[in-house]
Design a protein around this motif. Sequence first.
Motif: not given
Length: 338
Positions: A37-39, A52-58
């Motif tokens: 998870k990318l924080k 909780k983690g960056i929304d990669l798709e967005a």
Amino acid sequence: MEKFIMICGYGGVAFELCKILLDNKNYITEKYNLDLKLKSIVGRHGQLYEEKGIDLEALLKFGKGSSAIEEYAKQKKLTLNTNIVFEGDVLVESTPTDLESGEPGLTYALKALDSGMNVVFASKGALVTNYKLISTKAANLGLKINYSGATAAALPTLDIGENSLSGARIKSIRGILNGTTNFILTEMFTNDINFEEALKNAQERGIAEKNPKLDISGFDSACKLLLIANKIFNKQYDISKVHIKGIDRLSDEDIHLVKANGQTIKLIATAEFDGKEVSMEVAPIPVSKTDMFSSVNGTNKCIAYNTFEMGQIFCAGGASDPMGAGAAVLKDIINLYK
Ligand SMILES: NC(=O)c1ccc[n+]([C@@H]2O[C@H](COP(=O)([O-])OP(=O)(O)OC[C@H]3O[C@@H](n4cnc5c(N)ncnc54)[C@H](OP(=O)(O)O)[C@@H]3O)[C@@H](O)[C@H]2O)c1
């Protein structure tokens, strides 16, 4: 196993890493039992942080660069941290390489280690300028530093020596570690043109920088060689230990003579271990047509390990673009937890 990643520098390499993390999420979880998870991401103007983690798709919809992080933050109504928080399991250092100060990567890497994080480098600056400081700190803290992406992107320059040759003693390492100079030399020897013309061709195709000094002087190859040799032979040398001669110092007479002998020239980085010390050199060297190195052409790179027990192992190719480098960073992260 859940692991949190922090990235410093959201350019081409980090963007590709995020894309692979999103596209291959299920594959990574199933194959390596890793839930990555990318924080947080640190850009030029601050840190994007999501517990909780960056929304990669967005995020990926905004493209790459510090501006993409800022756009994402704006859309999610988040404020960028100006006091950077070092938190997570691994820091990915992918800011621009500065071979004089090592910054900003040096400060980021040291702070991450002090915060108990392993560090994976795509950039070379901090390691070339401060290898001893970084490697000693990591060892003292029981942390790891990996840097495949910084030593010829997707070509597994380090993995072969670190993993595949564990049962053997390594005598020497030879490599073509710089794609730009290999392209120039290939042009000179296959199309029979001079150095200036070959360099111009490389610049027109976007292969060589406007200021090609770092590549043609042999310095980029020397930096990669230093980092490979330090890790493989467990040393803490600095760049002054590498004897460097670039392709810019080849005379017309040298070239004429090599051609007349039916040979070609390659910019070869060599590290030889005498059981105690390692001698390192980067130099343009004539190679015969039967040498495996003569078939490595254009922007391709290669590495050969010579061992006592396992003979010679040769590996060539591998993407040397941001996607190849991003995948090499992911490999380094996965290897931390194998
Ligand atoms: N590209 C490759 O194929 C490749 C292959 C192997 C290794 N590498 C190495 O990997 C590193 C990243 O390469 P890249 O191609 O992704 O470079 P890049 O596209 O230039 O990206 C670097 C990013 O770092 C950001 N940045 C600059 N100063 C910063 C600071 N003080 N704090 C935080 N971020 C900062 C830049 O911000 P802005 O967006 O505002 O400019 C940019 O987004 C480099 O060191 C490069 O040498 C690259």
